[in-house]
Motif scaffolding. Structure first.
Motif, mmCIF file in Angstrom:
data_model
loop_
_atom_site.group_PDB
_atom_site.id
_atom_site.type_symbol
_atom_site.label_atom_id
_atom_site.label_comp_id
_atom_site.label_asym_id
_atom_site.label_seq_id
_atom_site.Cartn_x
_atom_site.Cartn_y
_atom_site.Cartn_z
ATOM 1 N N ALA A 292 0.805 -1.210 0.000
ATOM 2 C CA ALA A 292 0.000 0.000 0.000
ATOM 3 C C ALA A 292 0.848 1.274 0.000
ATOM 4 C CB ALA A 292 -0.929 0.013 1.211
ATOM 5 N N ALA A 293 2.164 1.140 0.006
ATOM 6 C CA ALA A 293 3.037 2.311 0.053
ATOM 7 C C ALA A 293 2.791 3.209 -1.155
ATOM 8 C CB ALA A 293 4.495 1.877 0.093
ATOM 9 N N GLU A 294 2.729 4.492 -0.908
ATOM 10 C CA GLU A 294 2.499 5.435 -1.985
ATOM 11 C C GLU A 294 3.780 5.635 -2.800
ATOM 12 O OE1 GLU A 294 -1.041 8.271 -0.420
ATOM 13 O OE2 GLU A 294 0.896 8.536 0.582
ATOM 14 N N HIS A 295 3.606 5.880 -4.081
ATOM 15 C CA HIS A 295 4.748 6.131 -4.944
ATOM 16 C C HIS A 295 5.401 7.466 -4.604
ATOM 17 C CE1 HIS A 295 2.620 3.113 -7.445
ATOM 18 N NE2 HIS A 295 3.827 2.840 -7.920
ATOM 19 N N THR A 296 6.639 7.600 -5.019
ATOM 20 C CA THR A 296 7.363 8.860 -4.858
ATOM 21 C C THR A 296 7.777 9.388 -6.225
ATOM 22 O OG1 THR A 296 9.496 7.718 -4.634
ATOM 23 C CG2 THR A 296 8.271 8.188 -2.594
ATOM 24 N N VAL A 297 8.048 10.686 -6.261
ATOM 25 C CA VAL A 297 8.664 11.301 -7.438
ATOM 26 C C VAL A 297 9.897 12.056 -6.966
ATOM 27 C CG1 VAL A 297 8.446 12.998 -9.282
ATOM 28 C CG2 VAL A 297 6.530 11.497 -8.765
ATOM 29 N N THR A 298 11.038 11.697 -7.516
ATOM 30 C CA THR A 298 12.287 12.389 -7.214
ATOM 31 C C THR A 298 12.532 13.428 -8.299
ATOM 32 O OG1 THR A 298 13.225 10.480 -6.084
ATOM 33 C CG2 THR A 298 14.773 12.128 -6.899
ATOM 34 N N LEU A 299 12.844 14.636 -7.879
ATOM 35 C CA LEU A 299 13.035 15.760 -8.786
ATOM 36 C C LEU A 299 14.504 16.141 -8.804
ATOM 37 C CD1 LEU A 299 10.034 17.261 -7.079
ATOM 38 C CD2 LEU A 299 10.000 17.019 -9.560
ATOM 39 N N ARG A 300 15.095 16.190 -9.986
ATOM 40 C CA ARG A 300 16.525 16.482 -10.133
ATOM 41 C C ARG A 300 16.714 17.723 -10.999
ATOM 42 N NH1 ARG A 300 20.010 12.584 -8.819
ATOM 43 N NH2 ARG A 300 21.543 13.455 -10.262
ATOM 44 N N ASN A 301 17.574 18.615 -10.529
ATOM 45 C CA ASN A 301 17.883 19.817 -11.296
ATOM 46 C C ASN A 301 19.269 19.683 -11.909
ATOM 47 O OD1 ASN A 301 18.283 22.349 -12.357
ATOM 48 N ND2 ASN A 301 18.410 23.405 -10.392
ATOM 49 N N GLU A 302 19.312 19.441 -13.217
ATOM 50 C CA GLU A 302 20.586 19.359 -13.925
ATOM 51 C C GLU A 302 20.787 20.559 -14.848
ATOM 52 O OE1 GLU A 302 21.154 15.558 -15.743
ATOM 53 O OE2 GLU A 302 21.070 14.481 -13.825
ATOM 54 N N THR A 303 20.084 21.656 -14.528
ATOM 55 C CA THR A 303 20.300 22.896 -15.267
ATOM 56 C C THR A 303 21.412 23.691 -14.579
ATOM 57 O OG1 THR A 303 18.809 24.373 -14.033
ATOM 58 C CG2 THR A 303 17.807 22.900 -15.655
ATOM 59 N N ASP A 304 21.731 24.859 -15.116
ATOM 60 C CA ASP A 304 22.775 25.696 -14.526
ATOM 61 C C ASP A 304 22.208 26.820 -13.661
ATOM 62 O OD1 ASP A 304 21.681 27.294 -16.458
ATOM 63 O OD2 ASP A 304 23.547 27.627 -17.572
ATOM 64 N N SER A 305 20.915 26.740 -13.308
ATOM 65 C CA SER A 305 20.303 27.775 -12.472
ATOM 66 C C SER A 305 19.283 27.147 -11.525
ATOM 67 C CB SER A 305 19.628 28.840 -13.341
ATOM 68 O OG SER A 305 18.624 28.252 -14.145
ATOM 69 N N HIS A 306 18.800 27.930 -10.557
ATOM 70 C CA HIS A 306 17.816 27.420 -9.605
ATOM 71 C C HIS A 306 16.501 27.073 -10.303
ATOM 72 C CE1 HIS A 306 20.501 28.753 -6.422
ATOM 73 N NE2 HIS A 306 19.683 28.206 -5.520
ATOM 74 N N VAL A 307 15.843 26.049 -9.760
ATOM 75 C CA VAL A 307 14.518 25.646 -10.227
ATOM 76 C C VAL A 307 13.580 25.625 -9.031
ATOM 77 C CG1 VAL A 307 13.157 23.651 -10.988
ATOM 78 C CG2 VAL A 307 15.195 24.323 -12.276
ATOM 79 N N TRP A 308 12.459 26.334 -9.163
ATOM 80 C CA TRP A 308 11.388 26.275 -8.170
ATOM 81 C C TRP A 308 10.348 25.302 -8.718
ATOM 82 C CZ3 TRP A 308 14.424 30.272 -9.260
ATOM 83 C CH2 TRP A 308 14.918 31.064 -8.221
ATOM 84 N N VAL A 309 10.150 24.179 -8.054
ATOM 85 C CA VAL A 309 9.246 23.156 -8.590
ATOM 86 C C VAL A 309 7.797 23.594 -8.393
ATOM 87 C CG1 VAL A 309 8.482 20.765 -8.417
ATOM 88 C CG2 VAL A 309 10.918 21.326 -8.171
ATOM 89 N N GLY A 310 7.043 23.518 -9.469
ATOM 90 C CA GLY A 310 5.615 23.820 -9.423
ATOM 91 C C GLY A 310 4.795 22.572 -9.690
ATOM 92 N N SER A 311 3.518 22.626 -9.339
ATOM 93 C CA SER A 311 2.643 21.469 -9.553
ATOM 94 C C SER A 311 1.194 21.923 -9.639
ATOM 95 C CB SER A 311 2.783 20.468 -8.396
ATOM 96 O OG SER A 311 1.831 19.422 -8.509
#
Length: 268
Positions: A43-62
């Motif tokens: 029953a464990a919920e799935h996860t999503v791992t977010l990786r930033n491989e750009t050259d600047s900051h990323v603010w994750v939106g959803s």
């Protein structure tokens, strides 16, 4: 004497039965505990791992679909090279989660009031969206506990493309020739393929920021260029109806998925 012997024998039988029953209950309890633990693991919920491989900051939106899917909050801000993992609330609310994750870029201002982003703006908060996003590339998901084939996933440039996005299942070996559990999206430079009339550049520097689709519901020069560069991503709204398309994937065996935001010059 004979009666006393019979009583003693009967007492020993009763004691033996009680001990056997106690041992059985103990084993049964252990088995129940193992079953409960196994059920909890299933029953464990799935996860999503977010990786930033750009050259600047990323603010994750959803954004979450308006079908009972719960909105994601406390989303991370990722410096170049950083990653973070979020748990998907697929067993809460309606018992599924359908929504998107995306990269916001060039964000400035005061949290809760003047905060805004040059790409993917979705409201005045750094850790969540309170408005629908401005056109941007999306990692799209369907986590449905009632669907044995889920999760389903795709990369969508139907509205726009900024940083290249890929989605890769976790805990399984990706197939060599596509199919179940294959990677969605492409890591290569996509903005270089943008028709000039659809490209927005950063003021002052001229740096390419985002390429916006002029018509999401029809084939255009935009969709043709994006499809050539990345056939594993949506380029227009009916892309999944085209014969031989590779845009939607599913992976029932994965423990989660990894979304990577790539630099413009990424290649593989």
């Amino acid at each position: 004497m004979r009666i006393r012997s019979l009583l003693l024998a009967l007492l020993l039988v009763v004691v033996g039965v009680s001990a056997t029953a106690a041992a059985y209950q103990a084993r049964s309890g252990d088995a129940d505990e193992r079953i409960t633990e196994a059920a909890a693991a299933d029953a464990a919920e799935h996860t999503v791992t977010l990786r930033n491989e750009t050259d600047s900051h990323v603010w994750v939106g959803s954004t979450a679909n308006t079908d009972g899917s719960l909105p994601l909050t406390e989303l991370p801000t990722l410096a170049p090279g950083q990653s973070a993992t979020v748990t998907i609330p697929e067993r809460s609310g309606a018992g599924h989660w359908r929504g998107t994750l995306f990269a916001r870029q060039g964000c400035t201002g005061e949290e809760g009031t003047t905060f805004h982003c040059a790409v993917g703006d979705c409201g005045p908060f750094a850790d969540r969206c309170s408005l629908g996003e401005q056109p941007v590339g999306l990692a799209e998901f369907n986590f449905d506990t009632a669907d044995t084939a889920a999760p389903w996933y795709d990369v969508s440039y139907v509205n726009a493309v900024s940083v290249p996005v890929t989605i890769t299942p976790d805990g399984v070996a990706p197939p060599e020739n596509g199919g179940e559990c294959a990677e969605a999206g492409c890591p290569g430079d996509l903005l270089s393929a943008c028709p000039p009339e659809n490209l927005t550049r950063e003021q002052g520097t001229g740096k390419p920021l985002v390429c916006v689709n002029p018509n999401r519901d029809a084939k255009t020069a935009y969709s043709e260029a994006l499809t050539r560069q990345c056939p594993r991503a949506y380029a227009w709204s009916r892309h999944d109806a085209e014969a031989g398309n590779q845009v939607v994937r599913q992976c029932s065996k994965c423990t989660g998925l990894t979304v990577t935001f790539h630099g413009a010059g990424a290649a593989r």
